[in-house]
Design a protein around this motif. Structure first.
Motif, PDB file in Angstrom:
ATOM      1  N   GLY A 154       0.820  -1.212   0.000  1.00  0.00           N
ATOM      2  CA  GLY A 154       0.000   0.000   0.000  1.00  0.00           C
ATOM      3  C   GLY A 154       0.849   1.255   0.000  1.00  0.00           C
ATOM      4  O   GLY A 154       0.519   2.252  -0.669  1.00  0.00           O
ATOM      5  N   GLY A 171       0.842   3.531  -3.283  1.00  0.00           N
ATOM      6  CA  GLY A 171       0.336   4.890  -3.050  1.00  0.00           C
ATOM      7  C   GLY A 171       1.322   5.940  -3.515  1.00  0.00           C
ATOM      8  O   GLY A 171       0.929   6.991  -4.054  1.00  0.00           O
ATOM      9  N   SER A 226      -1.934   5.545   2.742  1.00  0.00           N
ATOM     10  CA  SER A 226      -2.277   4.478   1.806  1.00  0.00           C
ATOM     11  C   SER A 226      -1.988   3.117   2.430  1.00  0.00           C
ATOM     12  O   SER A 226      -2.775   2.169   2.278  1.00  0.00           O
ATOM     13  CB  SER A 226      -1.481   4.651   0.511  1.00  0.00           C
ATOM     14  OG  SER A 226      -1.769   3.609  -0.393  1.00  0.00           O
ATOM     15  N   THR A 283      -5.836   0.715  -2.405  1.00  0.00           N
ATOM     16  CA  THR A 283      -5.070   1.870  -2.882  1.00  0.00           C
ATOM     17  C   THR A 283      -5.733   2.506  -4.102  1.00  0.00           C
ATOM     18  O   THR A 283      -5.762   3.738  -4.235  1.00  0.00           O
ATOM     19  CB  THR A 283      -3.637   1.441  -3.221  1.00  0.00           C
ATOM     20  OG1 THR A 283      -3.045   0.796  -2.088  1.00  0.00           O
ATOM     21  CG2 THR A 283      -2.791   2.641  -3.606  1.00  0.00           C
TER      22      THR A 283
END
Length: 734
Positions: free
Chosen positions: A86, A90, A100, A141
């Motif tokens: 993530g 992100g 994120s 995400t």
């Protein structure tokens, strides 16, 4: 098309944001994976002396510590990958990586299978949950990116962390909610959540294995390794299938071997879980021991050799996380073909050898962590053919891996050569830097000292500015109070003006009535003035007649005198006449009497005339005085009438002005309210500015203290830098 072209095409295929982010996620978690592998290796090492040591009180402590380390590393690998994936994914969207990552972890935990007591199943957090973690992290995400425009903007004066929190409030909440809501619907309608359906679907893909036959076994081996290539623990995914396909085979072999002790008996099953663990998964998935040996044979890359040396110890005990995530093998297009081809080839070779009766079949269960060669000997009931087959399999695997390892090593060596060139450049740069540091340290020390003095001055200025801002803030509060008072006064003035207007209207009416009365009075006074003038004229005529009568009376008086003289003369003549004059005497006496009577009447008339004349003169004087007074009063009445007209006009003008004041009064009140609001806003701004200035002053003061310490540290650092640079140059030369 050459192999290099194929791999270049594969590289381009794998060079997308998702694959790159997944690679970074696995690489960055490698220290935690190594730590968990060491802890698991110690606790599961199939060596009697090690296990005996772990049974002692001190060993029990070590076992508990290792178990805790495993729980904090390998057992939560899915959460670690969800977080790191993530974060990196992100960043590719220029989002806040930390938020994120938090969104990905939170979203993944919402779909995890619950235990009976409401907790989360630990199996979902480890390697068996990797595929779900990767999938949910990507979805979370992407949702976060899609909702990133739904942000709350607040003042730029607010702290950056608070602004980021408000900006991400709706995107984070909506992303987690969408995934949790979808999972809730699926769970309610089907009885399984997203995570369970993922693994159910994956298992169904390979559920066609045919009861332990060669084709089914090859399909299972291929499935295990294709899952591992994408970061999914293939063994855990396919474990239930392997149990259902040939779970009873090893039990059958063990019971048969106990009866005749013949491991070459063709009635024994060839394929079993022990068969795969012993002859295929040597060093772990992909026969990772072959990768390590191939790297140590031909690789020149320092990085690859260091990973091989580090992972070799673990691969001897069939733990290959360091190899899978270190090279890496996961999502590495160069190693995809040998990673799939090697275990399939070894499975076919091992099956063929046992079918032909060249190698004894697996008749007993061996611990999965038993090193190769030993495990082959023990699994086949103590036959060297098992160890020989393992050697042949390892050799075949090495031959398959060698060309791909050479290609991978060539790329790694090029990168390291470039790094070496950069190191040489760095060496020259370091020499230059040393010289510049030695030359500029003294100047920097002086500049930092001057900077410290400037900072102290800035601190004083900031403190003064803060005090002034606080004074301004107090003045703004005072202005705020004054504005409220003015606002109230304007309201009171508005009411007063309305009352004045009402009084003005009444006064205007009365003034108009007074002006009308004065006009009527003026007309009557004019009439009186005319009458007085006529009376005065009549009095003047009467006075003139009196004078004429007085003149006539004088004539009568003269006649009286003459009559008296005549009577006297007649008396005298009577005396002379004698008897004849007796009658004449009577006449003379009558004339005398008439004369006296006339004289008396004339005297009385003169007295009356004198009185009339005096009265007439007095009346004329009074009439003249009255005329003068009437004329004066008339002038005053005219002036009063003009004054009333002016009063009426002024009242009208005042009314117009009052209405204008009332009209502008509302505007003034509105403006005052706006000014009041601006004053409040400005006061709040001054308050925040004063507070911020105080904080800045405190920070600058701290920086000033730090700069003083920096002077001393820099002098010390100069000596240390010179020594470290010399050591670095010596290390680079060596």
């Amino acid at each position: 098309m050459t192999m290099e072209n194929i791999l270049q095409a594969a590289d381009r295929l794998f060079q997308n944001r998702y694959i790159i982010s997944i690679k970074k996620a696995f690489i960055i978690t490698l220290p935690i994976i190594i730590l968990g592998s060491i802890a698991s290796l110690i606790n599961n090492m199939p060596i009697d002396i090690v296990q005996t040591g772990l049974s002692t009180p001190a060993g029990q402590v070590i076992r508990v510590v290792n178990g805790a380390i495993w729980l904090g590393s390998t057992a939560i690998m899915a959460i670690l990958i969800a977080w790191t994936l993530g974060y990196y994914l992100g960043n590719t969207y220029k989002l806040n990586g930390t938020l994120s990552a938090l969104t990905s972890v939170s979203a993944y935990l919402t779909i995890c299978v619950r235990t009976s007591d409401g907790g989360i199943s630990l199996s979902q957090l480890g390697s068996s949950g990797l595929f779900g973690a990767i999938l949910i992290a990507i979805m979370a995400t992407e949702l976060y990116h899609a909702f990133s425009n739904l942000k709350i903007n607040i003042s730029e004066d607010t702290a950056e962390e608070v602004r980021q929190m408000f900006a991400a409030l709706f995107p984070v909440m909506l992303s987690v909610f969408c995934i949790a809501f979808t999972n809730g619907i699926i769970l309610t309608t089907s009885g399984k959540g997203i995570d369970e359906w993922i693994y159910t679907a994956l298992s169904l893909l390979f559920s066609a294995a045919d009861g332990g036959g060669l084709s089914g076994t090859l399909l299972l081996v291929f499935g295990i390794h294709i899952f591992w290539f994408f970061g999914i623990h293939g063994g855990n995914v396919m474990d239930s299938i392997m149990v259902s396909v040939f779970g009873e085979n090893l039990i059958h072999n063990t019971s048969q071997y106990a009866l005749n002790h013949d491991a070459f008996d063709k009635q024994l099953d060839i394929i079993s879980k022990g068969f795969l663990d012993t002859f295929v998964f040597m060093g772990g998935a992909g026969t990772s021991l072959c990768i390590i040996i191939a790297v140590l044979i031909i690789a020149r890359s320092r990085y690859m050799r260091s990973i091989a040396k580090m992972g070799g110890v673990f691969a001897l005990f069939n733990m290959n996380e360091i190899v899978l995530f270190g090279f890496p093998i996961i999502l590495n297009p160069i190693l995809l073909i040998p990673f799939l081809l090697t275990p399939l080839t070894i499975t076919l070779v091992s099956w063929s050898a046992m079918s032909l009766g060249l190698v004894a079949r697996v008749v007993t269960e061996v611990h999965w962590a038993m090193p190769p060669l030993i495990s082959g000997y023990l699994a086949t009931g103590g036959h060297l053919s098992g160890s020989v087959l393992q050697v042949i399999n390892i050799a075949a695997g090495i031959l398959i891996y060698l060309p791909f390892i050479r290609l991978m090593d060539r790329r790694a060596v090029q990168k390291e050569a470039q790094k070496d060139d950069n190191t040489a450049l760095l060496k020259n740069t370091l020499n230059t830097v040393i010289e510049k540091i030695n030359n500029s340290t003294g100047e920097v020390n002086g500049e930092i000292t001057d900077f410290s003095i400037v900072l102290e001055s800035v601190v004083r200025d900031l403190n003064m500015l803060s005090a002034q801002m606080q004074q301004q803030m107090q003045l703004m509060h005072t202005c705020d109070e004054y504005t409220r008072i003015i606002d109230t006064s304007v309201g009171n003035t508005d009411n007063s003006i309305k009352i004045v207007l009402q009084n003005m209207e009444k006064t205007n009416g009365l003034s108009m009535e007074g002006a009308q009365s004065m006009h009527q009075m003026m007309q009557k006074m004019e009439e009186t003035f005319l009458s007085t003038q006529k009376n005065n004229e009549l009095a003047s005529q009467l006075n003139l007649r009196c004078e004429q009568i007085e003149g006539m009376l004088k004539s009568i008086e003269d006649m009286f005198l003459q009559t008296a003289t005549l009577s006297h003369n007649a008396s005298i003549e009577v005396t002379h006449a004698g008897v004849h004059g007796k009658e004449f005497s009577v006449v003379a006496a009558n004339i005398k009497d008439l004369s006296e009577a006339t004289a008396k009447v004339v005297s009385d008339i003169e007295g009356l005339l004198q009185g009339m004349k005096a009265d007439t003169s007095d009346m004329i004087e009074r009439s003249e005085v009255s005329l003068r007074q009437v004329e004066t009063g008339l002038q005053k009445v005219i002036g009063a009438n003009q004054l009333f007209d002016e009063i009426v006009q002024n009242i009208h003008n005042i009314q117009v002005q009052c209405h204008a004041v009332l009209k502008h009064s509302g505007e003034v009140i509105g403006k005052l309210q706006q000014i009041n609001e601006q004053i409040r806003t400005t006061s709040h701004f001054f308050a925040e500015t004063a507070s911020h200035t105080s904080k800045v002053a405190e920070q600058v003061r701290n920086r000033s203290d730090e700069s003083k310490e920096m002077v001393h540290k820099l002098r010390k650092l100069n000596m240390e830098t010179s020594l470290m640079t010399v050591n670095a140059l010596e290390n680079l030369e060596s």
